[in-house]
Each structure stands twice: as structure tokens, then as C-alpha cells.
Design a protein around this motif. Sequence first.
Motif, PDB file in Angstrom:
ATOM      1  N   ILE A  81      -5.515  -2.371   5.752  1.00 25.56           N
ATOM      2  CA  ILE A  81      -6.416  -1.456   5.050  1.00 25.56           C
ATOM      3  C   ILE A  81      -6.882  -0.350   5.997  1.00 25.56           C
ATOM      4  N   ARG A  82      -7.284  -0.718   7.200  1.00 30.36           N
ATOM      5  CA  ARG A  82      -7.770   0.258   8.171  1.00 30.36           C
ATOM      6  C   ARG A  82      -6.653   1.199   8.623  1.00 30.36           C
ATOM      7  N   ASP A  83      -5.453   0.679   8.798  1.00 30.73           N
ATOM      8  CA  ASP A  83      -4.341   1.531   9.227  1.00 30.73           C
ATOM      9  C   ASP A  83      -4.069   2.631   8.209  1.00 30.73           C
ATOM     10  N   ARG A  84      -4.066   2.279   6.930  1.00 25.57           N
ATOM     11  CA  ARG A  84      -3.816   3.300   5.898  1.00 25.57           C
ATOM     12  C   ARG A  84      -4.916   4.357   5.912  1.00 25.57           C
ATOM     13  N   ALA A  85      -6.137   3.952   6.240  1.00 25.95           N
ATOM     14  CA  ALA A  85      -7.266   4.883   6.311  1.00 25.95           C
ATOM     15  C   ALA A  85      -7.269   5.711   7.597  1.00 25.95           C
ATOM     16  N   LEU A  96       0.844  -1.193   0.000  1.00 24.79           N
ATOM     17  CA  LEU A  96       0.000   0.000   0.000  1.00 24.79           C
ATOM     18  C   LEU A  96       0.878   1.242   0.000  1.00 24.79           C
ATOM     19  N   VAL A  97       0.543   2.225  -0.814  1.00 31.60           N
ATOM     20  CA  VAL A  97       1.205   3.521  -0.670  1.00 31.60           C
ATOM     21  C   VAL A  97       0.678   4.184   0.600  1.00 31.60           C
ATOM     22  N   GLU A  98       1.504   4.976   1.225  1.00 35.29           N
ATOM     23  CA  GLU A  98       1.102   5.588   2.486  1.00 35.29           C
ATOM     24  C   GLU A  98      -0.077   6.527   2.314  1.00 35.29           C
ATOM     25  N   ASN A  99      -0.056   7.291   1.236  1.00 39.09           N
ATOM     26  CA  ASN A  99      -1.090   8.294   0.984  1.00 39.09           C
ATOM     27  C   ASN A  99      -2.071   7.755  -0.052  1.00 39.09           C
ATOM     28  N   PHE A 100      -3.293   7.483   0.354  1.00 38.44           N
ATOM     29  CA  PHE A 100      -4.316   6.940  -0.536  1.00 38.44           C
ATOM     30  C   PHE A 100      -4.447   7.766  -1.807  1.00 38.44           C
ATOM     31  N   GLU A 101      -4.310   9.074  -1.683  1.00 36.94           N
ATOM     32  CA  GLU A 101      -4.471   9.985  -2.818  1.00 36.94           C
ATOM     33  C   GLU A 101      -3.486   9.692  -3.941  1.00 36.94           C
ATOM     34  N   ASP A 102      -2.337   9.091  -3.612  1.00 35.74           N
ATOM     35  CA  ASP A 102      -1.326   8.834  -4.629  1.00 35.74           C
ATOM     36  C   ASP A 102      -1.783   7.835  -5.688  1.00 35.74           C
ATOM     37  N   ASN A 103      -2.877   7.158  -5.451  1.00 33.06           N
ATOM     38  CA  ASN A 103      -3.431   6.252  -6.458  1.00 33.06           C
ATOM     39  C   ASN A 103      -4.274   6.963  -7.504  1.00 33.06           C
ATOM     40  N   PHE A 104      -4.390   8.280  -7.384  1.00 33.28           N
ATOM     41  CA  PHE A 104      -5.335   8.995  -8.252  1.00 33.28           C
ATOM     42  C   PHE A 104      -4.773  10.291  -8.821  1.00 33.28           C
ATOM     43  N   THR A 105      -3.443  10.437  -8.843  1.00 32.46           N
ATOM     44  CA  THR A 105      -2.856  11.615  -9.465  1.00 32.46           C
ATOM     45  C   THR A 105      -1.821  11.189 -10.497  1.00 32.46           C
ATOM     46  N   GLU A 106      -1.555  12.055 -11.434  1.00 32.86           N
ATOM     47  CA  GLU A 106      -0.588  11.752 -12.487  1.00 32.86           C
ATOM     48  C   GLU A 106       0.852  11.831 -12.000  1.00 32.86           C
ATOM     49  N   TYR A 107       1.068  12.371 -10.806  1.00 28.09           N
ATOM     50  CA  TYR A 107       2.419  12.552 -10.292  1.00 28.09           C
ATOM     51  C   TYR A 107       2.942  11.321  -9.562  1.00 28.09           C
ATOM     52  N   THR A 108       2.095  10.358  -9.306  1.00 27.01           N
ATOM     53  CA  THR A 108       2.494   9.166  -8.538  1.00 27.01           C
ATOM     54  C   THR A 108       1.993   7.899  -9.235  1.00 27.01           C
ATOM     55  N   GLU A 109       2.145   7.866 -10.538  1.00 33.51           N
ATOM     56  CA  GLU A 109       1.681   6.728 -11.327  1.00 33.51           C
ATOM     57  C   GLU A 109       2.634   5.545 -11.208  1.00 33.51           C
ATOM     58  N   LEU A 110       2.124   4.365 -11.522  1.00 32.03           N
ATOM     59  CA  LEU A 110       2.927   3.146 -11.562  1.00 32.03           C
ATOM     60  C   LEU A 110       3.694   2.975 -10.253  1.00 32.03           C
ATOM     61  N   VAL A 169     -18.954   8.240   7.082  1.00 35.76           N
ATOM     62  CA  VAL A 169     -18.946   9.039   8.315  1.00 35.76           C
ATOM     63  C   VAL A 169     -19.360   8.225   9.536  1.00 35.76           C
ATOM     64  N   ALA A 170     -19.771   6.969   9.335  1.00 42.66           N
ATOM     65  CA  ALA A 170     -20.250   6.147  10.456  1.00 42.66           C
ATOM     66  C   ALA A 170     -19.158   5.901  11.493  1.00 42.66           C
ATOM     67  N   GLU A 171     -17.909   5.846  11.047  1.00 39.83           N
ATOM     68  CA  GLU A 171     -16.799   5.608  11.982  1.00 39.83           C
ATOM     69  C   GLU A 171     -15.814   6.763  11.879  1.00 39.83           C
ATOM     70  N   GLU A 172     -15.791   7.617  12.898  1.00 45.14           N
ATOM     71  CA  GLU A 172     -14.826   8.703  12.939  1.00 45.14           C
ATOM     72  C   GLU A 172     -13.480   8.177  13.416  1.00 45.14           C
ATOM     73  N   ARG A 173     -12.451   8.915  13.112  1.00 48.41           N
ATOM     74  CA  ARG A 173     -11.112   8.538  13.563  1.00 48.41           C
ATOM     75  C   ARG A 173     -10.948   8.806  15.059  1.00 48.41           C
ATOM     76  N   PRO A 174      -9.947   8.185  15.683  1.00 45.27           N
ATOM     77  CA  PRO A 174      -9.753   8.371  17.129  1.00 45.27           C
ATOM     78  C   PRO A 174      -9.496   9.836  17.493  1.00 45.27           C
ATOM     79  N   LYS A 216     -10.920  14.290  10.907  1.00 50.40           N
ATOM     80  CA  LYS A 216     -12.096  13.811  11.636  1.00 50.40           C
ATOM     81  C   LYS A 216     -12.553  12.452  11.118  1.00 50.40           C
ATOM     82  N   PHE A 217     -12.480  12.292   9.790  1.00 53.05           N
ATOM     83  CA  PHE A 217     -13.045  11.108   9.158  1.00 53.05           C
ATOM     84  C   PHE A 217     -11.956  10.243   8.529  1.00 53.05           C
ATOM     85  N   ASP A 218     -12.346   9.077   8.123  1.00 58.55           N
ATOM     86  CA  ASP A 218     -11.541   8.150   7.338  1.00 58.55           C
ATOM     87  C   ASP A 218     -10.749   8.939   6.290  1.00 58.55           C
ATOM     88  N   LYS A 219      -9.434   8.732   6.240  1.00 62.87           N
ATOM     89  CA  LYS A 219      -8.594   9.546   5.347  1.00 62.87           C
ATOM     90  C   LYS A 219      -8.949   9.362   3.873  1.00 62.87           C
TER      91      LYS A 219
END
Length: 542
Positions: free
Chosen positions: A452-456, A250-264, A322-327, A333-336
Motif C-alpha cells: 500500500i505504501r509503495d503505491r503511494a 494494485l494498479v500502478e496509478n491510484f487515479e485509475d480507480n476513479f476515471t471512466e477510462y480505466t474501469e474494471l 501531509v504528516a508524512e512527506e515523500r523521500p 512532495k506528498f503521498d501520491k
Amino acid sequence: MKTNILKTLAFIPAMALSLVGCNESDFLDLKNPNNVVDATYWTNEAQVQSAMATVYSPIRGQMYGYFGAYTGFQTMNRADDTWFILGEEVFNWEYATFSNTANTAESDLGRIYNCIQRANVLLSKITDVPMDDNKKNELIGEAKFLRGYSYFLLVTNFGDVPLRLVPTNESSDEIMKPSSPESEIWQQVESDFSDAKAYLPIDRPDSEAGRVTKGTAIAYLGKTYVYQKKYAEGEAELKTIMSSPYTYDLVENFEDNFTEYTELNKESIFELVYDGKYGSGSWGAEGPNDTQGMVIPNFVGSQGTGGWFKFMPSASIVEDFVAEERPEGSDTKFDKRMYTSFYWKHSDFGDKVEDGAWYGNMPFDTLWVAASTKRLRGEPDYPVIEGVKGRFLTKKFTNFYKNEPDANSMYNQANQNNNLRVMRFAEVLLLHAEACIKTGKLAEAAADLTRIRDRAGLAKKTWNGEDELWNEMIHQNELEFFFEGHRFFDLKRWYSYDEMKQIFIKNKKQGADNFQPKHFYLPLPQNEMNTNTAVEQHPLWR
């Protein structure tokens, strides 16, 4: 580096396209107009490599491929996590609301068969091409993976379909061919993925970035087993690529799966490569000058951002996020993952994250108002959160990472550069968790879900037995793969028809009342049945 396959597609000789089939109906065409050049084309490795690029094309086509923004991408997202804006293309509305018929336009069946035909031609011709045997085997494995993947798409979408393993122009028996039962199609998928696993390399050089590997084949073979509930076999395959020599993670930042700067990146198992600098324009298919760029942001992006605004997140997916907020004490506040999936005004709900601004520093309030024209046609009834009525727009698959006016517009080819991650390592983990639950390996399933939960950014959690793990696995799939075309196919293999319909009704899915057992599948398109008179409609659609 992602230029090789795109260069090949952009500058592919017209002869190569014709030799492997170009039109949707080629697999039904007995005539072979290419006999005069066939013998002279398949003479060296470079020509085979050119032909291979065309095998990928019907899947990755920017508008009309299986992941094409105008057709397949919309059809695959016909579950309850996506709200379709009213008043858009009729055929997409019909698929989304289960009012489609065999006459509904823009079925992708013919395009998928075009991929199969091209793979079959290549497999038929490569044997006699003088080239290095190892490279030849790699190309055979690549073609078999793409054929197997095509049949995977067909069997999960259409069920019973004709099974074609030789080029249609080489055998008249391939023209008028009845459907084979699902079980036989699944057997072929297993066979092709197994052969691909044997022949494909573990790694690719930069010059071959974006092409499938041994890990891709193993992941899809494991997925194939899990989809058939062959859980022991699936668990064994998936576990293979969770350790050395494979380096997926898993990449640390979930967002990296959806930008052109962190492909492949290290999470990518199967990724379709796009780049707007090849070809020209915005709309097309396989013409010599058609763009090789990604245009999904133009369909997803809201009004005011250069997009056409055809989707919103459903109320139910927001509620589940939003059902499960972060600690307490977390930096959000919410799942990353929620911050990559949706746009919303963070301060509405007392979030620590500052309110964002996009597309030339447009705050969310401006985005929301700009989208009002289409929202007023009908929009989800979002939940009240912290006493404030929810307002949400889809962020995933937009060019959110470019703070430029109209960054979602496909009419600027600089906006077409993002790749599409078709399979991520997160899916391997969740498929493995599913298989482990069903084979009694509950500790391993819990470990997968924890990753999966840790990354979130969610709290540490324990589960009391198989049922709790199973429900967590379902929930994490929903959140992880929002709007990635997974949800419908997951629901139909986890639930009965009656259960699935009740889920749709509960979640206020558009067209839920129309949902019938036959909608587990798409119908064979009528024009294909008119051409191939030996084929019969799926039993549930007769």
C-alpha cells in the motif's frame, strides 16, 4: 465492455420489475398482484437474467440506491474525513451531525430490503426454470451474494433487523416479523457469501462485465469474518484471492480507480457499472426512462464546475495526508494518493508538481473563488503548510479527468459514464493486514502495508511490533479510502464509543458533541415500524 447489465436494466420488461418487487414497501405487502402472470414469466434463462438485473438495482440506483448520490452515498460518509457544506438537505445534515432520529427522511433500509425481496423471489422461482444446471447454479450464487451483501449493509448500519429468506408474498409470517439479533444476521451473511463462493465463476466474459464473481464472494466473506473479529477465518479467506488463479493486484496509478477510462481494472473486486447513454435525464430511480448513469460528480463537484458542491475534505484528513512527506528526490512532495483525493494549488507548498487546471483550464485559484458562496457558510480550518494557509477542495469522485467546462454536471449525460468501485484489492490487502496482526503473522501484515505504501510513493518503513503495525494499518485505511464510505464503519469496530467520540472531537467533526452510543447504528425508520408492528426499535434508540 460494460454494457450488458445496463442494457438489461434500461430495457427491462415492466413485468420483470413487478415480479421481483418494485416499491420500498413491497416486502411488507401481503398481496401479490402478479399471480396471473407469475407462472408464465419464469419459463426461460433470459427471463431469469432480466430479473437478476433488477436485484442489483436498489444498490446501484443513481440517486436513491445505497450508493445513490442523494441518499446512501452521503449517509455512509458521515465520519470525520468529510466536511458537509452547511445549508443543504436537512436529512443529510442530520445524519452527518448525529442529530438524526427515526423520523429523519430518506433511510435506505426499505431499498435494501427491496434488493432482498427480489433475490428471494428469484431464488424461489429459478429451481423450476428449464436451463443449464451450471448457469442456474451461477445465478443462484449471484442472487445469494446480493442477498448476503444486502444483509451485510443492514447489520453494519442498523444492527438488529428482520431476517427474511423467502418472498413476503409466499408467507404471511414474513410480513409482521420482529428483528433478529445481529449475531443471526451475521450468520446469514456468512452462509450466503459461502454459497456464492461455491457457485460463482472465477471470471466473467466481457458480456457479463460488472457482475460479481467468486473472488467478490471470497473477499466479502473474508471481510465479514474480520468485521466480527474472526481473524483466523478472515485471514484464510482473504489470502485465497491474493494468488493464482486470481489475478487481482494494485494498479500502478491510484487515479485509475476513479476515471471512466480505466474501469474494471485488475484492482476491482466489486464494481457498480454506470453509463449515461442508457435512459435519459438526470434524476430518477427505476422508471423506464431514468438514466443509468453515475451522478455523484454533480453532488461532489464544486461551484463553477457544474457541481452542486456539498462536501469538502475535513481539516483532519488533510493534516494526516501531509504528516508524512515523500523521500527527498521524489517526483511529488506528498503521498501520491493526495493528488487524486484533493484539488489544491501545488505551488503554495513548494511542490514539484505543476499547478493543475481543470474544467476548461480553470486554475485552482479560480475554482476556489467560484466556490466562495457556499464556503462562506462555513468551511474547515485547514492547516498552515510551508507557511501558507491550506485551501482544499474534494477531487475524488469528480470528473477531474475531463478538462471540459461543467464536466461535473449530470444534466449532460456524457458526464455520467464513470463506474463506482465498491471494493478494491487495496481493501483486501488492508483487511488481510488487520487479520494478520491479530493472528501474530506480523511479517505478512508488514508486507501488505508495504504494498500500500509503495503505491503511494512513501518511504520504506519497518515496524516494531503489533502496536506500530496496528496504528499504520489504521492510518493507511484512512488515507486510502478517504470519502469512500469506509471511515465510520472502521472507527466503530476499532474503538469504543468513548474513544470514537474523542477522535471526532479532536478532529473537529461536525456534530461531534452530539455523538452518543446509539449513533453506532442508524435507527429503524419510523414509517417501517408503523407498518411492521412486530418489529422493535434498536435497543440503543428506544
